[in-house]
Design an enzyme around this catalytic site. Structure first.
Site, PDB file in Angstrom:
ATOM      1  N   TYR A   6      57.002 -40.291  34.198  1.00 43.84           N
ATOM      2  CA  TYR A   6      56.667 -39.869  35.563  1.00 43.84           C
ATOM      3  C   TYR A   6      56.035 -41.020  36.356  1.00 43.84           C
ATOM      4  O   TYR A   6      56.370 -41.240  37.529  1.00 43.84           O
ATOM      5  CB  TYR A   6      55.717 -38.683  35.485  1.00 43.84           C
ATOM      6  CG  TYR A   6      55.386 -38.020  36.796  1.00 43.84           C
ATOM      7  CD1 TYR A   6      56.291 -37.182  37.430  1.00 43.84           C
ATOM      8  CD2 TYR A   6      54.125 -38.199  37.388  1.00 43.84           C
ATOM      9  CE1 TYR A   6      55.973 -36.548  38.629  1.00 43.84           C
ATOM     10  CE2 TYR A   6      53.801 -37.574  38.576  1.00 43.84           C
ATOM     11  CZ  TYR A   6      54.732 -36.757  39.189  1.00 43.84           C
ATOM     12  OH  TYR A   6      54.406 -36.134  40.366  1.00 43.84           O
ATOM     13  N   LYS A  11      57.588 -42.630  39.715  1.00 42.04           N
ATOM     14  CA  LYS A  11      56.856 -42.590  40.978  1.00 42.04           C
ATOM     15  C   LYS A  11      56.535 -43.995  41.491  1.00 42.04           C
ATOM     16  O   LYS A  11      56.457 -44.207  42.719  1.00 42.04           O
ATOM     17  CB  LYS A  11      55.585 -41.759  40.826  1.00 42.04           C
ATOM     18  CG  LYS A  11      55.862 -40.264  40.663  1.00 42.04           C
ATOM     19  CD  LYS A  11      56.740 -39.714  41.784  1.00 42.04           C
ATOM     20  CE  LYS A  11      56.789 -38.201  41.821  1.00 42.04           C
ATOM     21  NZ  LYS A  11      57.662 -37.695  42.901  1.00 42.04           N
TER      22      LYS A  11
END
Length: 253
Positions: free
Chosen positions: A154, A158
């Site tokens: 993640y 991001k």
């Protein structure tokens, strides 16, 4: 009808949470909104909120990591609402785990939804923005882009969204298109509830603990992020591009 009211927006991952709040906010700003999510039926509540307030919206099911579905979804938006000139790449998933426990599928799923999804949606929409000579792309990053234990996939996705955003700003600026990113801190959503469960805490206790580490002494709400997105998508934000706005209740360092 004002220029603002004529804009058509697409918000991905808009069945709930930040995406739903953003769709509702953009509709209040006068946009016609395509509410995209993996399950079209799950978009009904968001669409109903918009239409019950006099706005215009349509629910569309779409796996943003599938190029065929993306092209079909954007074509349907054009047919039912008009050419999209506002795109909010919000769709996201979590597959949290420590590195040594993380599977190939955990990594690939997160990369495909966040990065491939943003790429496919942006590529499909930019032609309409170029034709219009005006466009707004807002990508959802996260404070996790700075690194977060148990989220190597993640965090990487991001952080990648920030580089993706800055490159879009450079490539598309001459066509009247801006690209910016919003990086939320702790926001009360299903995803943060899942994180609380992963670390073995009750969600209320998890929120209370998080608030003590935030300068404004509260956790964020989806509407806090929708406010920032609304700014970036506005008519007045045409000289703001390639920026990453952390919406986290204070500095993160």
């Amino acid at each position: 009808m004002s220029t603002t009211e004529q804009r058509v927006a697409i918000v991905t991952g808009a069945a709930r949470g930040i995406g739903a709040a953003t769709a509702v906010r953009l509709a209040a700003e006068g946009r016609a909104v395509a509410v995209l999510d993996l399950d079209e039926a799950a978009c009904k509540d968001t669409v109903d909120k918009i239409t019950s307030s006099g706005g215009k919206a349509v629910a569309i099911g779409c796996d943003v990591s599938d190029s065929g579905q993306v092209e079909a979804a954007v074509a349907r938006v054009v047919e039912e609402l008009g050419a999209p000139t506002v795109l909010v790449n919000n769709a996201g998933v979590l597959r949290d785990n420590l590195l040594f426990k993380m599977s190939d599928a955990d990594w690939d799923t997160v990369m495909n939804v966040h990065l491939r999804g943003a790429f496919l949606m942006s590529r499909a929409c930019q032609k309409h923005m170029v034709d219009a000579g005006w466009g707004r792309v807002v990508n959802l990053s996260s404070s996790s882009a700075l690194g977060n234990r148990g989220q190597v996939n993640y965090a990487a996705a991001k952080a990648g969204m920030q580089g993706f955003t800055k490159t879009l700003a450079k490539e598309l600026g001459k066509f009247g298109i801006t690209a910016n990113a919003v990086a939320p801190g702790f926001i009360v959503t299903d995803m943060t509830a899942a994180t609380a469960e992963r670390v073995g805490m009750g969600f209320e206790d998890f929120q209370a603990a998080a608030a003590t580490q935030i300068p404004v002494q509260r956790v964020g709400r989806p509407e806090d992020i929708a406010n920032a997105i609304a700014f970036f998508t506005g008519e007045e934000a045409g000289f703001v591009s390639g920026q990453v706005m952390y919406v986290a209740g204070g500095p993160l360092n």
